[in-house]
Design an enzyme around this catalytic site. Sequence first.
Site, short mmCIF file in Angstrom:
data_model
loop_
_atom_site.label_atom_id
_atom_site.label_comp_id
_atom_site.label_asym_id
_atom_site.label_seq_id
_atom_site.Cartn_x
_atom_site.Cartn_y
_atom_site.Cartn_z
N PRO A 1 0.94 -1.19 0.05
CG PRO A 1 -0.63 -1.43 1.97
CD PRO A 1 0.79 -2.00 1.36
CE1 TYR A 2 3.75 6.92 -2.09
CE2 TYR A 2 1.47 7.56 -2.98
CZ TYR A 2 2.73 7.87 -2.70
OH TYR A 2 3.05 9.25 -2.82
#
Length: 64
Positions: free
Chosen positions: A2-3
């Site tokens: 995830p970002y």
Amino acid sequence: MPYVNIRITPGATQAQKEELIAGTTELLAKVLNKNPASTFVVIDEVEREHWGVGGQSLAARDKA
């Protein structure tokens, strides 16, 4: 992997930013079962002159 990109206006302390990073990472681990070691959290500080709402920059709204 995830970002998460968090955009805020300047003013948060380093401790507050660290809390945002830790809390966001923890939330993704808890809700989505994401590995904290591969979770990226980026905080961008956007000057009030560059952030607009309702057709005005926040800086212009501050002056009004």
